[in-house]
Design an enzyme around this catalytic site. Structure first.
Site, short mmCIF file in Angstrom:
data_model
loop_
_atom_site.label_atom_id
_atom_site.label_comp_id
_atom_site.label_asym_id
_atom_site.label_seq_id
_atom_site.Cartn_x
_atom_site.Cartn_y
_atom_site.Cartn_z
N ASP A 389 46.71 -32.57 -75.55
CA ASP A 389 45.83 -33.69 -75.88
C ASP A 389 44.39 -33.25 -76.14
O ASP A 389 43.72 -33.81 -77.00
CB ASP A 389 45.79 -34.70 -74.73
CG ASP A 389 47.14 -35.34 -74.50
OD1 ASP A 389 47.97 -35.30 -75.42
OD2 ASP A 389 47.36 -35.88 -73.39
P1 NAP Z 1 48.61 -32.09 -71.86
O1 NAP Z 1 48.10 -32.85 -73.02
O2 NAP Z 1 49.25 -32.84 -70.76
O3 NAP Z 1 49.67 -31.03 -72.47
C1 NAP Z 1 50.20 -30.03 -71.66
C2 NAP Z 1 51.21 -29.28 -72.52
O4 NAP Z 1 51.64 -28.17 -71.74
C3 NAP Z 1 52.45 -30.07 -72.85
O5 NAP Z 1 52.42 -30.52 -74.19
C4 NAP Z 1 53.61 -29.12 -72.56
O6 NAP Z 1 54.37 -28.94 -73.74
C5 NAP Z 1 52.92 -27.82 -72.19
N1 NAP Z 1 53.60 -27.13 -71.09
C6 NAP Z 1 54.12 -27.65 -69.97
N2 NAP Z 1 54.70 -26.69 -69.23
C7 NAP Z 1 54.54 -25.54 -69.92
C8 NAP Z 1 54.93 -24.20 -69.68
N3 NAP Z 1 55.62 -23.83 -68.58
N4 NAP Z 1 54.59 -23.26 -70.60
C9 NAP Z 1 53.92 -23.61 -71.72
N5 NAP Z 1 53.53 -24.86 -72.00
C10 NAP Z 1 53.85 -25.81 -71.10
O7 NAP Z 1 47.51 -31.15 -71.21
P2 NAP Z 1 45.98 -30.94 -71.56
O8 NAP Z 1 45.80 -30.60 -73.01
O9 NAP Z 1 45.48 -30.00 -70.52
O10 NAP Z 1 45.32 -32.37 -71.38
C11 NAP Z 1 45.19 -32.99 -70.11
C12 NAP Z 1 45.58 -34.44 -70.21
O11 NAP Z 1 45.63 -34.98 -68.88
C13 NAP Z 1 44.59 -35.26 -71.01
O12 NAP Z 1 45.24 -36.25 -71.74
C14 NAP Z 1 43.72 -35.88 -69.91
O13 NAP Z 1 43.11 -37.08 -70.33
C15 NAP Z 1 44.76 -36.11 -68.83
N6 NAP Z 1 44.15 -36.23 -67.48
C16 NAP Z 1 43.42 -35.21 -67.00
C17 NAP Z 1 42.79 -35.33 -65.77
C18 NAP Z 1 41.92 -34.23 -65.22
O14 NAP Z 1 41.17 -34.49 -64.27
N7 NAP Z 1 42.00 -33.02 -65.74
C19 NAP Z 1 42.96 -36.49 -65.03
C20 NAP Z 1 43.74 -37.52 -65.56
C21 NAP Z 1 44.33 -37.36 -66.79
P3 NAP Z 1 55.91 -28.46 -73.63
O15 NAP Z 1 56.60 -29.43 -72.76
O16 NAP Z 1 56.38 -28.48 -75.04
O17 NAP Z 1 55.90 -27.09 -73.06
#
Ligand code: NAP
Length: 467
Positions: A389
């Site tokens: 994301d």
């Molecule tokens: P993300 O959008 O959740 O994407 C994580 C990606 O990691 C997934 O598409 C997944 O794809 C991949 N993944 C999972 N396990 C894996 C593995 N073992 N090896 C390789 N890839 C793997 O993560 P992000 O880009 O870090 O974004 C964070 C999201 O969380 C945002 O939408 C944010 O708003 C939300 N959020 C964050 C917080 C905070 O405090 N950080 C709090 C609340 C919400 P595959 O399944 O295809 O592998």
């Protein structure tokens, strides 16, 4: 000497209050965070010792038993808990902190029963108990959602906000009644039950992915409850520490909302997980370019500048040490390697910083989004490791996207983009990522840790280019 011992707790409280302030200050940066933890621990130890030496304490047996039980639960929890589970265990510790505050408030309420505490004290107790009990059940629910014990998607029904507001209003009426006039015996237990119920109802319509933001808000509630307890018991340390806790938790939740470009109302009442399912349905089959570890290694060693973007997948795969190995190998070959950290990458604030620090990646290579975003256009490769994301260009232009307006890392502006993830599955927001269909994007399908191991092997096999 007796006089000193009798007033020792006051000095201990003062020092503990200073320690809390410095702890929060130092926890602000990875380079001082360890110091922040240590000073925080010293502050807590001083507060506990000071309290135990207070003349009001006449029996230590119960206190010792409580300390031993608490340590027996807390120490293994801290040691055995995986890093990816920090949000749910934070929720659990808030639950117990808030329960402690609410129980102390209840004990104070019944201290001179049937005479109720009067005036100011009753106001403070009402706030303490209301926030304490609702934070207790809300935090348990947050823990359950993140641990998979309670269904993670938002649970909604028609008129839910109205029902929730009615229950909250009933709680406020039952809480205010004893302040204004003599209350019937059943009213206090009813007040407690309503607070407990509201905690559960508050969390039901919020999706599991939003729990970290909600946990920061619950942290703030628990702090406000402790602060109110400080007023009720005329304990200055509790007032200071509780107020700091309340303010920092609130500020953190506001920062998280801003970084996702979502309002508080959207997080609390927007049922975010439901939007995701609709969005997934839009995905259409389009060609993507995939590559092998050998291709990736070749591109990396032939680069002058590489920016690594870590995300939640790096945390799941625990790939941070492999990231470090790759960084070392590339730096040895003269490649400039930097890291771009999105404020909400992963699932908790500072998630990426903690993992990269654990792998001893130097802090000066870590850059916040606004500091590094304009460097993507001059880098050869943006290497995205398990982030989704936070690098989705739809956030910039697709007004129908649930993440529209969220500031993102501009990896699509790099000359080449490589993304390590296991599949085309979406991330937290549940939406397709158009970056993967960009002709300059290479998908490296696999678990982040294993794929990085392969790349490191291949890099080692390549001749140094910029030696
Ligand atoms: P993300 O959008 O959740 O994407 C994580 C990606 O990691 C997934 O598409 C997944 O794809 C991949 N993944 C999972 N396990 C894996 C593995 N073992 N090896 C390789 N890839 C793997 O993560 P992000 O880009 O870090 O974004 C964070 C999201 O969380 C945002 O939408 C944010 O708003 C939300 N959020 C964050 C917080 C905070 O405090 N950080 C709090 C609340 C919400 P595959 O399944 O295809 O592998």
């Amino acid at each position: 000497m007796d006089g000193f011992l009798q007033s020792f707790w006051q000095y201990a409280y003062l020092l503990a209050a200073f320690a809390t302030v410095f702890s929060i200050k130092w926890l602000n940066h990875p380079s001082t965070a360890r110091r922040g933890v240590i000073i925080g621990e010293i502050g807590f130890a001083l507060a506990i010792i000071g309290t135990l030496l207070r003349y009001e304490v006449v029996n230590y047996t119960g206190i010792l038993i409580a300390i031993v039980i608490g340590a027996m639960i807390g120490a293994p929890m801290a040691r055995l808990m995986p890093m990816t589970s920090v949000p749910q265990f934070t929720a659990l510790s808030h639950a117990f902190g808030a329960l402690a505050a609410a129980l102390v408030g209840t004990a104070e309420y019944y201290y001179d029963f049937p005479a109720a505490p009067s005036g100011f004290k009753m106001v403070a107790l009402t706030i303490e108990v209301l926030l304490g009990f609702l934070t207790f059940t809300a935090s348990l629910m947050a823990f359950g959602k993140l641990q998979g014990l309670v269904p993670s998607p938002p649970i909604t029904y028609k008129g839910q906000n109205f029902v929730n507001l009615t229950v909250l209003a009933a709680g406020v009426v039952f809480g205010v009644w004893p302040i204004v006039t003599a209350a019937p015996v059943w009213m206090y237990p009813a007040f407690v039950l309503i607070c407990l119920l509201f905690g559960v109802m508050f969390i039901l319509p919020i999706g599991g992915g939003d729990m970290p933001t909600v946990i920061a808000l619950l942290n703030s509630f628990a702090g406000a409850s402790a602060c109110a307890m400080g007023f009720a018991m005329q304990n200055r340390l509790l007032i200071i520490a509780g107020a700091l806790n309340a303010a920092s938790g609130f500020i953190l939740s506001v920062i998280m909302c801003k970084a996702m470009n979502r309002s508080f109302a959207n997080v609390l009442f927007g049922a975010f997980g439901q939007v995701q399912e609709k969005a997934v349905g839009k995905a259409a089959a389009r060609p993507v370019r995939s590559a092998t570890a050998e291709d990736a290694a070749m591109l990396l060693v032939n680069s002058q500048k590489v920016i690594i973007v870590p995300g939640y997948g790096m945390a799941v795969a625990q790939a941070q040490h492999k990231v470090r190995e790759l960084t070392d190998q590339l730096v040895k070959r003269g490649v400039d390697v930097q890291f771009a950290i999105h404020p909400v990458a992963g699932r908790m604030p500072g998630h990426m910083n903690v993992l990269l620090a654990e792998a001893d990646i130097p802090y000066d290579r870590l850059h916040e989004m606004e500091d590094i975003n304009n460097e993507f256009s001059e880098c050869d490769v943006a290497l995205v490791i398990g982030a989704n994301d936070v690098v989705n260009p739809a956030a910039r232009h697709d007004k129908t996207s649930p993440i529209y307006g969220m500031p993102i890392l501009d990896v699509d502006k790099a000359r080449n983009v490589m993304v390590i993830k296991r599949s085309m599955n979406p991330g937290f927001a549940g939406i397709e990522n158009e970056l993967y269909y960009d002709p300059k994007c290479l998908m490296l399908f696999g678990d982040a840790k294993s794929f990085l191991s392969e790349i490191v092997k291949e890099v080692n096999a390549q001749a140094p280019v910029h030696a």
